[in-house]
Design an enzyme around this catalytic site. Structure first.
Site, mmCIF file in Angstrom:
data_model
loop_
_atom_site.group_PDB
_atom_site.id
_atom_site.type_symbol
_atom_site.label_atom_id
_atom_site.label_comp_id
_atom_site.label_asym_id
_atom_site.label_seq_id
_atom_site.Cartn_x
_atom_site.Cartn_y
_atom_site.Cartn_z
ATOM 1 N N ASN A 9 -0.716 -2.082 0.863
ATOM 2 C CA ASN A 9 -0.884 -1.347 2.116
ATOM 3 C C ASN A 9 -1.218 0.097 1.755
ATOM 4 O O ASN A 9 -0.348 0.842 1.312
ATOM 5 C CB ASN A 9 0.433 -1.434 2.912
ATOM 6 C CG ASN A 9 0.431 -0.559 4.145
ATOM 7 O OD1 ASN A 9 -0.605 -0.020 4.548
ATOM 8 N ND2 ASN A 9 1.601 -0.408 4.757
ATOM 9 N N TRP A 10 -2.476 0.454 1.927
ATOM 10 C CA TRP A 10 -2.894 1.803 1.533
ATOM 11 C C TRP A 10 -2.480 2.869 2.547
ATOM 12 O O TRP A 10 -2.621 4.053 2.290
ATOM 13 C CB TRP A 10 -4.407 1.833 1.336
ATOM 14 C CG TRP A 10 -4.840 1.298 -0.011
ATOM 15 C CD1 TRP A 10 -4.086 0.568 -0.893
ATOM 16 C CD2 TRP A 10 -6.124 1.467 -0.637
ATOM 17 N NE1 TRP A 10 -4.810 0.269 -2.011
ATOM 18 C CE2 TRP A 10 -6.073 0.809 -1.887
ATOM 19 C CE3 TRP A 10 -7.307 2.091 -0.262
ATOM 20 C CZ2 TRP A 10 -7.163 0.775 -2.762
ATOM 21 C CZ3 TRP A 10 -8.405 2.051 -1.131
ATOM 22 C CH2 TRP A 10 -8.318 1.407 -2.365
ATOM 23 N N LYS A 11 -2.028 2.432 3.724
ATOM 24 C CA LYS A 11 -1.623 3.384 4.772
ATOM 25 C C LYS A 11 -2.768 4.366 5.041
ATOM 26 O O LYS A 11 -3.926 3.987 4.958
ATOM 27 C CB LYS A 11 -0.319 4.077 4.383
ATOM 28 C CG LYS A 11 0.761 3.063 3.975
ATOM 29 C CD LYS A 11 2.118 3.642 3.811
ATOM 30 C CE LYS A 11 3.091 2.525 3.429
ATOM 31 N NZ LYS A 11 4.482 2.965 3.339
ATOM 32 N N HIS A 93 4.583 -2.807 11.198
ATOM 33 C CA HIS A 93 5.113 -1.996 10.107
ATOM 34 C C HIS A 93 6.039 -0.922 10.688
ATOM 35 O O HIS A 93 5.793 -0.408 11.781
ATOM 36 C CB HIS A 93 3.955 -1.342 9.335
ATOM 37 C CG HIS A 93 4.416 -0.677 8.076
ATOM 38 N ND1 HIS A 93 5.018 0.559 8.076
ATOM 39 C CD2 HIS A 93 4.385 -1.084 6.783
ATOM 40 C CE1 HIS A 93 5.338 0.877 6.819
ATOM 41 N NE2 HIS A 93 4.959 -0.101 6.027
ATOM 42 N N GLU A 95 6.367 2.086 10.119
ATOM 43 C CA GLU A 95 5.705 3.366 10.462
ATOM 44 C C GLU A 95 4.983 3.262 11.800
ATOM 45 O O GLU A 95 4.885 4.257 12.532
ATOM 46 C CB GLU A 95 4.766 3.772 9.319
ATOM 47 C CG GLU A 95 5.561 4.274 8.112
ATOM 48 C CD GLU A 95 4.918 4.037 6.763
ATOM 49 O OE1 GLU A 95 3.702 3.798 6.701
ATOM 50 O OE2 GLU A 95 5.650 4.083 5.746
ATOM 51 N N GLU A 163 10.965 -5.469 5.005
ATOM 52 C CA GLU A 163 10.860 -4.110 4.482
ATOM 53 C C GLU A 163 11.994 -3.252 5.038
ATOM 54 O O GLU A 163 11.887 -2.738 6.163
ATOM 55 C CB GLU A 163 9.521 -3.488 4.897
ATOM 56 C CG GLU A 163 8.319 -4.226 4.367
ATOM 57 C CD GLU A 163 7.131 -3.292 4.203
ATOM 58 O OE1 GLU A 163 6.624 -3.189 3.083
ATOM 59 O OE2 GLU A 163 6.735 -2.655 5.197
ATOM 60 N N GLY A 169 8.873 3.973 0.508
ATOM 61 C CA GLY A 169 8.430 5.272 0.015
ATOM 62 C C GLY A 169 9.539 6.159 -0.526
ATOM 63 O O GLY A 169 9.348 7.356 -0.728
ATOM 64 N N SER A 208 9.265 0.247 -2.019
ATOM 65 C CA SER A 208 9.410 0.785 -3.376
ATOM 66 C C SER A 208 9.242 -0.268 -4.475
ATOM 67 O O SER A 208 9.891 -0.195 -5.523
ATOM 68 C CB SER A 208 10.742 1.524 -3.528
ATOM 69 O OG SER A 208 10.775 2.653 -2.656
ATOM 70 N N GLY A 229 3.232 -0.371 -0.997
ATOM 71 C CA GLY A 229 2.586 0.823 -0.471
ATOM 72 C C GLY A 229 2.048 1.685 -1.603
ATOM 73 O O GLY A 229 0.971 1.425 -2.153
ATOM 74 N N GLY A 230 2.810 2.692 -1.986
ATOM 75 C CA GLY A 230 2.358 3.680 -2.969
ATOM 76 C C GLY A 230 1.756 3.086 -4.232
ATOM 77 O O GLY A 230 0.702 3.541 -4.706
HETATM 78 P P1 PGA Z 1 6.176 1.666 -0.573
HETATM 79 O O1 PGA Z 1 5.712 1.167 0.883
HETATM 80 O O2 PGA Z 1 5.814 0.568 -1.539
HETATM 81 O O3 PGA Z 1 5.410 2.927 -0.804
HETATM 82 O O4 PGA Z 1 7.658 1.867 -0.500
HETATM 83 C C1 PGA Z 1 5.853 -0.173 1.270
HETATM 84 C C2 PGA Z 1 5.290 -0.371 2.655
HETATM 85 O O5 PGA Z 1 5.474 0.479 3.520
HETATM 86 O O6 PGA Z 1 4.635 -1.404 2.917
#
Ligand code: PGA
Length: 248
Positions: A9-11, A93, A95, A163, A169, A208, A229-230
């Site tokens: 997930n590149w957000k 998600h 967010e 999640e 993050g 994470s 994510g990251g």
């Molecule tokens: P993260 O994000 O790996 O940066 O913790 C995961 C996500 O939000 O899908």
């Protein structure tokens, strides 16, 4: 056999310069022993999907509207994502839930819209830190599953991602026992409601995940992959996570 899926997930990260990361991933992982999915920002979906046609790297969206079309400035429909070449869409998600006030009821409608467009829905659930401290993780996750997932979920049309909000993050992750407890619970909940299809739905852990902890997380029962994510932004890191899943 359930599908094994490494999803990135590149957000709100990535421009055309980031296409080089996709090139690297295709080069290092032409035929991985698990599914690979990258969900870039909407602006990159068409280009990336074109580049990845006939390859073992799927491209997905990060959200869609529940309506098929209409007066919804700034929104994207599931059919538009499919038309751009997406095969999956992340829905609910945390967010989106926090920044855009998305509710379980909206996620349910979006999931239906995704299916109608032929997309696989990657539906996200997870507790906040306060909910975990209060000991309400399982009821919270169970409630989200009950009200975010429509009737008709199958192993082919839905993936569920657990999640924990406090792990996204932050570099913090639940213990392996805590991940196992939630995944066991999610599996039982899905089987109870959807029968054999519930037994086949892939369950991802997200929050994470990185190359250094991926293998131990993938060894947990009922963890069929990760939503990353990251660590999905760099082909080398994401590729290492793909390798860990392929070996699990
Ligand atoms: P993260 O994000 O790996 O940066 O913790 C995961 C996500 O939000 O899908």
């Amino acid at each position: 056999m359930r599908r094994k899926l490494a999803a990135g997930n590149w957000k709100m990260n990535g421009t055309t310069a980031s296409l080089s990361e996709i090139e690297k991933l295709l080069e290092t992982h032409p035929d991985p022993a698990c599914e690979m999915l990258i969900c870039p920002p909407a602006t990159l979906i068409a280009q990336m999907a074109w580049r990845c046609r006939n390859k073992h790297l799927k491209i997905g969206g990060q959200d869609c509207h529940w309506a098929a079309s209409g007066a919804h400035t700034g929104d994207i429909s599931a059919a538009m994502l499919a038309d751009a070449g997406a095969s999956h869409v992340i829905l609910g998600h945390s967010e989106r839930r926090t920044d855009h006030g998305e509710t379980d009821a909206m996620v349910l409608e979006k999931t239906r819209a995704a299916w109608a467009a032929g997309l696989i829905a990657v539906v996200c659930v997870g507790e906040t830190e306060r909910q975990r401290d209060l000991g309400t993780t399982l009821p919270v996750v169970g409630g989200q599953l009950d009200t975010s997932l429509p009737e008709g979920c199958t192993a082919a049309n839905t993936v569920v991602a657990y999640e924990p909000v406090w792990a996204i993050g932050t570099g913090r992750t639940p213990t392996l026992d805590e991940i196992a407890e939630v995944h066991r619970f999610m599996r039982a909940t899905l089987v109870e409601r959807f029968g054999d299809e519930g037994a086949g739905i892939a369950l991802l852990y997200g929050g994470s995940v990185k190359p250094s902890n991926a293998a131990e997380i993938f060894a947990v029962a009922d963890v069929d992959g990760a939503l990353v994510g990251g660590a999905s932004l760099k082909a080398a890191d994401f590729g290492a996570i793909v390798d860990a899943l392929a070996a699990a």
